[in-house]
Design a protein around this motif. Structure first.
Motif, mmCIF file in Angstrom:
data_model
loop_
_atom_site.group_PDB
_atom_site.id
_atom_site.type_symbol
_atom_site.label_atom_id
_atom_site.label_comp_id
_atom_site.label_asym_id
_atom_site.label_seq_id
_atom_site.Cartn_x
_atom_site.Cartn_y
_atom_site.Cartn_z
ATOM 1 N N ARG A 242 0.832 -1.205 0.000
ATOM 2 C CA ARG A 242 0.000 0.000 0.000
ATOM 3 C C ARG A 242 0.868 1.256 0.000
ATOM 4 O O ARG A 242 0.593 2.219 -0.713
ATOM 5 C CB ARG A 242 -0.914 -0.006 1.222
ATOM 6 N N LYS A 243 1.925 1.220 0.776
ATOM 7 C CA LYS A 243 2.841 2.358 0.868
ATOM 8 C C LYS A 243 3.442 2.691 -0.504
ATOM 9 O O LYS A 243 3.558 3.854 -0.881
ATOM 10 C CB LYS A 243 3.945 2.018 1.874
ATOM 11 N N GLU A 244 3.792 1.660 -1.267
ATOM 12 C CA GLU A 244 4.361 1.850 -2.603
ATOM 13 C C GLU A 244 3.319 2.428 -3.565
ATOM 14 O O GLU A 244 3.621 3.303 -4.373
ATOM 15 C CB GLU A 244 4.905 0.531 -3.143
ATOM 16 N N LEU A 245 2.081 1.955 -3.485
ATOM 17 C CA LEU A 245 1.016 2.463 -4.351
ATOM 18 C C LEU A 245 0.742 3.938 -4.060
ATOM 19 O O LEU A 245 0.594 4.739 -4.979
ATOM 20 C CB LEU A 245 -0.263 1.640 -4.179
ATOM 21 N N MET A 246 0.705 4.308 -2.788
ATOM 22 C CA MET A 246 0.488 5.715 -2.424
ATOM 23 C C MET A 246 1.635 6.578 -2.950
ATOM 24 O O MET A 246 1.416 7.691 -3.420
ATOM 25 C CB MET A 246 0.341 5.865 -0.906
ATOM 26 N N LYS A 247 2.843 6.046 -2.907
ATOM 27 C CA LYS A 247 4.004 6.768 -3.436
ATOM 28 C C LYS A 247 3.857 6.973 -4.946
ATOM 29 O O LYS A 247 4.134 8.055 -5.464
ATOM 30 C CB LYS A 247 5.276 5.990 -3.122
ATOM 31 N N ARG A 248 3.401 5.946 -5.651
ATOM 32 C CA ARG A 248 3.166 6.055 -7.097
ATOM 33 C C ARG A 248 2.123 7.127 -7.415
ATOM 34 O O ARG A 248 2.272 7.886 -8.369
ATOM 35 C CB ARG A 248 2.683 4.727 -7.673
ATOM 36 N N LEU A 249 1.061 7.166 -6.611
ATOM 37 C CA LEU A 249 0.004 8.155 -6.820
ATOM 38 C C LEU A 249 0.544 9.574 -6.600
ATOM 39 O O LEU A 249 0.269 10.480 -7.385
ATOM 40 C CB LEU A 249 -1.174 7.884 -5.883
ATOM 41 N N ARG A 250 1.328 9.760 -5.536
ATOM 42 C CA ARG A 250 1.928 11.081 -5.279
ATOM 43 C C ARG A 250 2.846 11.500 -6.418
ATOM 44 O O ARG A 250 2.828 12.652 -6.868
ATOM 45 C CB ARG A 250 2.719 11.057 -3.977
ATOM 46 N N ASN A 251 3.671 10.559 -6.884
ATOM 47 C CA ASN A 251 4.603 10.860 -7.977
ATOM 48 C C ASN A 251 3.865 11.172 -9.275
ATOM 49 O O ASN A 251 4.293 12.037 -10.037
ATOM 50 C CB ASN A 251 5.592 9.712 -8.186
ATOM 51 N N ALA A 252 2.758 10.481 -9.533
ATOM 52 C CA ALA A 252 1.971 10.749 -10.740
ATOM 53 C C ALA A 252 1.424 12.170 -10.703
ATOM 54 O O ALA A 252 1.440 12.878 -11.713
ATOM 55 C CB ALA A 252 0.830 9.733 -10.861
ATOM 56 N N ALA A 253 0.961 12.594 -9.538
ATOM 57 C CA ALA A 253 0.449 13.961 -9.397
ATOM 58 C C ALA A 253 1.572 14.968 -9.591
ATOM 59 O O ALA A 253 1.421 15.957 -10.314
ATOM 60 C CB ALA A 253 -0.191 14.140 -8.025
ATOM 61 N N LYS A 254 2.704 14.705 -8.984
ATOM 62 C CA LYS A 254 3.849 15.620 -9.077
ATOM 63 C C LYS A 254 4.350 15.727 -10.516
ATOM 64 O O LYS A 254 4.626 16.828 -11.007
ATOM 65 C CB LYS A 254 4.971 15.125 -8.171
ATOM 66 N N ASP A 255 4.445 14.600 -11.203
ATOM 67 C CA ASP A 255 4.933 14.583 -12.589
ATOM 68 C C ASP A 255 4.026 15.376 -13.524
ATOM 69 O O ASP A 255 4.488 15.968 -14.491
ATOM 70 C CB ASP A 255 5.058 13.150 -13.108
ATOM 71 N N ARG A 256 2.728 15.370 -13.243
ATOM 72 C CA ARG A 256 1.770 16.088 -14.091
ATOM 73 C C ARG A 256 1.465 17.487 -13.578
ATOM 74 O O ARG A 256 0.667 18.203 -14.164
ATOM 75 C CB ARG A 256 0.480 15.277 -14.228
ATOM 76 N N GLY A 257 2.086 17.855 -12.471
ATOM 77 C CA GLY A 257 1.879 19.193 -11.928
ATOM 78 C C GLY A 257 0.484 19.389 -11.345
ATOM 79 O O GLY A 257 -0.047 20.492 -11.358
ATOM 80 N N LEU A 258 -0.095 18.307 -10.815
ATOM 81 C CA LEU A 258 -1.438 18.366 -10.248
ATOM 82 C C LEU A 258 -1.374 18.268 -8.730
ATOM 83 O O LEU A 258 -0.418 17.746 -8.161
ATOM 84 C CB LEU A 258 -2.301 17.226 -10.793
ATOM 85 N N PHE B 149 -2.204 16.786 -5.142
ATOM 86 C CA PHE B 149 -2.475 15.473 -4.554
ATOM 87 C C PHE B 149 -3.133 15.693 -3.204
ATOM 88 O O PHE B 149 -2.596 16.403 -2.352
ATOM 89 C CB PHE B 149 -1.178 14.679 -4.376
ATOM 90 N N THR B 150 -4.321 15.107 -3.025
ATOM 91 C CA THR B 150 -5.043 15.238 -1.765
ATOM 92 C C THR B 150 -5.494 13.859 -1.322
ATOM 93 O O THR B 150 -5.962 13.068 -2.138
ATOM 94 C CB THR B 150 -6.292 16.135 -1.935
ATOM 95 N N GLU B 151 -5.345 13.571 -0.027
ATOM 96 C CA GLU B 151 -5.849 12.301 0.499
ATOM 97 C C GLU B 151 -6.628 12.562 1.780
ATOM 98 O O GLU B 151 -6.277 13.426 2.573
ATOM 99 C CB GLU B 151 -4.726 11.296 0.734
ATOM 100 N N THR B 152 -7.712 11.813 1.936
ATOM 101 C CA THR B 152 -8.571 11.912 3.106
ATOM 102 C C THR B 152 -8.834 10.507 3.614
ATOM 103 O O THR B 152 -9.183 9.618 2.834
ATOM 104 C CB THR B 152 -9.920 12.579 2.743
#
Length: 62
Positions: free
Chosen positions: A4-20, A22-25
């Motif tokens: 799960r930790k790796e998947l969350m890291k991928r999601l954060r990186n995807a947002a960063k790479d696209r300049g979007l 990232f929000t999590e609740t």
């Protein structure tokens, strides 16, 4: 299986790479994740099945 930790890291990186943004609740059983306007949920299991991880990444446009 993907940690799960790796998947969350991928999601954060995807947002960063696209300049979007990232929000999590934290919900009761899942974590709600927004990458820009795209929304998905990530279960709170320590390991997530590869197929589900692919679907989660697809939901945010990766």
């Amino acid at each position: 299986m993907v940690k799960r930790k790796e998947l969350m890291k991928r999601l954060r990186n995807a947002a960063k790479d696209r300049g979007l943004e990232f929000t999590e609740t934290e919900g009761a059983n899942h974590t709600r994740v927004w990458v820009g306007e795209a929304y998905t949920t990530v279960p709170r299991h320590s390991e997530i099945d590869d197929l589900l991880a692919k679907k989660i990444m697809k939901q945010i446009g990766e």
